[in-house]
Design a protein around this motif. Structure first.
Motif, PDB file in Angstrom:
ATOM      1  N   ASP A 169      -3.944  60.598  54.707  1.00  0.00           N
ATOM      2  CA  ASP A 169      -3.290  60.789  56.005  1.00  0.00           C
ATOM      3  C   ASP A 169      -2.144  61.804  55.941  1.00  0.00           C
ATOM      4  O   ASP A 169      -1.688  62.291  56.968  1.00  0.00           O
ATOM      5  N   THR A 170      -1.682  62.143  54.727  1.00  0.00           N
ATOM      6  CA  THR A 170      -0.601  63.117  54.547  1.00  0.00           C
ATOM      7  C   THR A 170      -0.928  63.949  53.309  1.00  0.00           C
ATOM      8  O   THR A 170      -0.412  63.698  52.223  1.00  0.00           O
ATOM      9  N   PRO A 171      -1.800  64.981  53.438  1.00  0.00           N
ATOM     10  CA  PRO A 171      -2.285  65.699  52.259  1.00  0.00           C
ATOM     11  C   PRO A 171      -1.228  66.502  51.498  1.00  0.00           C
ATOM     12  O   PRO A 171      -1.505  66.957  50.390  1.00  0.00           O
ATOM     13  N   ASP A 172      -0.024  66.644  52.036  1.00  0.00           N
ATOM     14  CA  ASP A 172       1.011  67.320  51.246  1.00  0.00           C
ATOM     15  C   ASP A 172       1.747  66.329  50.343  1.00  0.00           C
ATOM     16  O   ASP A 172       2.649  66.719  49.599  1.00  0.00           O
ATOM     17  N   LEU A 173       1.339  65.057  50.374  1.00  0.00           N
ATOM     18  CA  LEU A 173       1.908  64.038  49.491  1.00  0.00           C
ATOM     19  C   LEU A 173       0.840  63.560  48.511  1.00  0.00           C
ATOM     20  O   LEU A 173      -0.344  63.478  48.861  1.00  0.00           O
ATOM     21  N   SER A 174       1.275  63.227  47.310  1.00  0.00           N
ATOM     22  CA  SER A 174       0.349  62.665  46.320  1.00  0.00           C
ATOM     23  C   SER A 174       1.067  61.548  45.570  1.00  0.00           C
ATOM     24  O   SER A 174       2.268  61.611  45.334  1.00  0.00           O
ATOM     25  N   ARG A 175       0.314  60.502  45.226  1.00  0.00           N
ATOM     26  CA  ARG A 175       0.849  59.368  44.473  1.00  0.00           C
ATOM     27  C   ARG A 175       0.444  59.541  43.008  1.00  0.00           C
ATOM     28  O   ARG A 175      -0.733  59.676  42.690  1.00  0.00           O
ATOM     29  N   TRP A 176       1.445  59.543  42.125  1.00  0.00           N
ATOM     30  CA  TRP A 176       1.251  59.746  40.694  1.00  0.00           C
ATOM     31  C   TRP A 176       1.558  58.450  39.951  1.00  0.00           C
ATOM     32  O   TRP A 176       2.504  57.744  40.309  1.00  0.00           O
ATOM     33  N   THR A 177       0.796  58.185  38.902  1.00  0.00           N
ATOM     34  CA  THR A 177       1.071  57.047  38.030  1.00  0.00           C
ATOM     35  C   THR A 177       1.077  57.550  36.593  1.00  0.00           C
ATOM     36  O   THR A 177       0.148  58.222  36.153  1.00  0.00           O
ATOM     37  N   LEU A 178       2.148  57.225  35.899  1.00  0.00           N
ATOM     38  CA  LEU A 178       2.338  57.594  34.499  1.00  0.00           C
ATOM     39  C   LEU A 178       2.255  56.318  33.682  1.00  0.00           C
ATOM     40  O   LEU A 178       2.905  55.336  34.021  1.00  0.00           O
ATOM     41  N   LYS A 179       1.438  56.328  32.650  1.00  0.00           N
ATOM     42  CA  LYS A 179       1.354  55.187  31.731  1.00  0.00           C
ATOM     43  C   LYS A 179       1.566  55.712  30.327  1.00  0.00           C
ATOM     44  O   LYS A 179       0.985  56.720  29.939  1.00  0.00           O
ATOM     45  N   TYR A 180       2.419  54.997  29.585  1.00  0.00           N
ATOM     46  CA  TYR A 180       2.747  55.433  28.239  1.00  0.00           C
ATOM     47  C   TYR A 180       2.992  54.206  27.371  1.00  0.00           C
ATOM     48  O   TYR A 180       3.592  53.242  27.820  1.00  0.00           O
ATOM     49  N   ASN A 181       2.503  54.257  26.140  1.00  0.00           N
ATOM     50  CA  ASN A 181       2.725  53.154  25.211  1.00  0.00           C
ATOM     51  C   ASN A 181       3.701  53.608  24.149  1.00  0.00           C
ATOM     52  O   ASN A 181       3.493  54.624  23.498  1.00  0.00           O
ATOM     53  N   ALA A 182       4.777  52.853  23.990  1.00  0.00           N
ATOM     54  CA  ALA A 182       5.765  53.125  22.949  1.00  0.00           C
ATOM     55  C   ALA A 182       6.286  51.794  22.429  1.00  0.00           C
ATOM     56  O   ALA A 182       6.513  50.864  23.204  1.00  0.00           O
ATOM     57  N   PHE A 183       6.450  51.708  21.136  1.00  0.00           N
ATOM     58  CA  PHE A 183       6.979  50.491  20.514  1.00  0.00           C
ATOM     59  C   PHE A 183       6.133  49.271  20.884  1.00  0.00           C
ATOM     60  O   PHE A 183       6.651  48.202  21.160  1.00  0.00           O
ATOM     61  N   ASP A 184       4.805  49.468  20.928  1.00  0.00           N
ATOM     62  CA  ASP A 184       3.854  48.406  21.285  1.00  0.00           C
ATOM     63  C   ASP A 184       4.097  47.831  22.682  1.00  0.00           C
ATOM     64  O   ASP A 184       3.772  46.681  22.952  1.00  0.00           O
ATOM     65  N   GLN A 185       4.684  48.631  23.546  1.00  0.00           N
ATOM     66  CA  GLN A 185       4.910  48.234  24.942  1.00  0.00           C
ATOM     67  C   GLN A 185       4.259  49.265  25.859  1.00  0.00           C
ATOM     68  O   GLN A 185       4.345  50.459  25.605  1.00  0.00           O
ATOM     69  N   ASP A 186       3.615  48.793  26.925  1.00  0.00           N
ATOM     70  CA  ASP A 186       3.070  49.688  27.932  1.00  0.00           C
ATOM     71  C   ASP A 186       4.117  49.891  29.014  1.00  0.00           C
ATOM     72  O   ASP A 186       4.665  48.922  29.546  1.00  0.00           O
ATOM     73  N   PHE A 187       4.393  51.137  29.313  1.00  0.00           N
ATOM     74  CA  PHE A 187       5.333  51.490  30.369  1.00  0.00           C
ATOM     75  C   PHE A 187       4.565  52.180  31.481  1.00  0.00           C
ATOM     76  O   PHE A 187       3.737  53.061  31.217  1.00  0.00           O
ATOM     77  N   THR A 188       4.820  51.783  32.707  1.00  0.00           N
ATOM     78  CA  THR A 188       4.177  52.383  33.874  1.00  0.00           C
ATOM     79  C   THR A 188       5.257  52.795  34.858  1.00  0.00           C
ATOM     80  O   THR A 188       6.150  52.000  35.175  1.00  0.00           O
ATOM     81  N   PHE A 189       5.161  54.028  35.310  1.00  0.00           N
ATOM     82  CA  PHE A 189       6.066  54.551  36.325  1.00  0.00           C
ATOM     83  C   PHE A 189       5.207  55.199  37.397  1.00  0.00           C
ATOM     84  O   PHE A 189       4.131  55.731  37.109  1.00  0.00           O
ATOM     85  N   SER A 190       5.681  55.146  38.620  1.00  0.00           N
ATOM     86  CA  SER A 190       4.938  55.828  39.681  1.00  0.00           C
ATOM     87  C   SER A 190       5.914  56.512  40.620  1.00  0.00           C
ATOM     88  O   SER A 190       7.104  56.189  40.659  1.00  0.00           O
ATOM     89  N   TRP A 191       5.387  57.446  41.361  1.00  0.00           N
ATOM     90  CA  TRP A 191       6.189  58.168  42.338  1.00  0.00           C
ATOM     91  C   TRP A 191       5.257  58.830  43.347  1.00  0.00           C
ATOM     92  O   TRP A 191       4.073  58.993  43.114  1.00  0.00           O
ATOM     93  N   VAL A 192       5.836  59.180  44.469  1.00  0.00           N
ATOM     94  CA  VAL A 192       5.149  59.971  45.479  1.00  0.00           C
ATOM     95  C   VAL A 192       5.802  61.344  45.447  1.00  0.00           C
ATOM     96  O   VAL A 192       7.031  61.464  45.496  1.00  0.00           O
ATOM     97  N   ALA A 193       4.970  62.369  45.326  1.00  0.00           N
ATOM     98  CA  ALA A 193       5.472  63.740  45.257  1.00  0.00           C
ATOM     99  C   ALA A 193       5.082  64.504  46.508  1.00  0.00           C
ATOM    100  O   ALA A 193       3.973  64.332  47.026  1.00  0.00           O
ATOM    101  N   ARG A 194       6.005  65.318  46.967  1.00  0.00           N
ATOM    102  CA  ARG A 194       5.695  66.263  48.041  1.00  0.00           C
ATOM    103  C   ARG A 194       5.214  67.530  47.353  1.00  0.00           C
ATOM    104  O   ARG A 194       5.907  68.111  46.522  1.00  0.00           O
TER     105      ARG A 194
END
Length: 165
Positions: free
Chosen positions: A55-80
């Protein structure tokens, strides 16, 4: 750098990381791969998904997943997705979630190849800035490997794109 007052607000700093690669693929093809943001996880394994909002093609939803120290980290954001400069620059700015911004710049070489330079900036709490700055070589190494994977991706996923002068 953003500095807040002493009323209990967190001081923050923007950090910038860069990498550059030569691609033996025409600039026009490299551009077409990058402009399709949903393809990016194919060469950036720490980005698990990019979804352009219907509905808003100039926006995109990003998800970052990274494993460090035997822990999974997930971050997300909406980018213009900022207005691109055709065959020169693709850039974005987070509008929600993990504070970041960046650009991918394309430079045509005389031999038909191109240079690709990526800059990623992100905001960290001021107290963590020295640690984050210490990680700059690691982060830039990750981005460099991403660009190298991109070149391999572009080589193996050739497109029929007319060259521009």
């Amino acid at each position: 750098m953003r500095v807040e007052g002493n009323e209990g607000r967190v001081m923050a700093q923007w950090l910038e990381n860069n990498a550059e690669v030569r691609a033996d693929v025409p600039l026009e093809e490299c551009w077409e791969h990058w402009i399709d943001r949903e393809k990016i996880p194919q060469w950036m394994p720490w980005i698990s998904s990019v979804k352009v909002l219907e509905d808003t093609p100039d926006l995109s939803r990003w998800t970052l997943k990274y494993n460090a120290f035997d822990q999974d980290f997930t971050f997300s954001w909406v980018a213009r997705n900022m207005q691109p400069l055709h065959h020169q620059k693709i850039h974005w700015r987070a509008v929600d979630g993990l504070a970041n911004r960046g650009a991918v710049r394309f430079y045509k070489n005389r031999d038909g190849s191109c240079q690709i330079k990526m800059t990623i900036s992100y905001e960290v709490p001021g107290v963590l800035a020295p640690l984050a700055q210490g990680l700059t070589p690691i982060v830039e190494g990750i981005i460099q490997k991403d660009l190298e994977r991109f070149v391999e991706y572009a080589r193996t996923h050739r497109l029929k794109v007319p060259a521009t002068k």
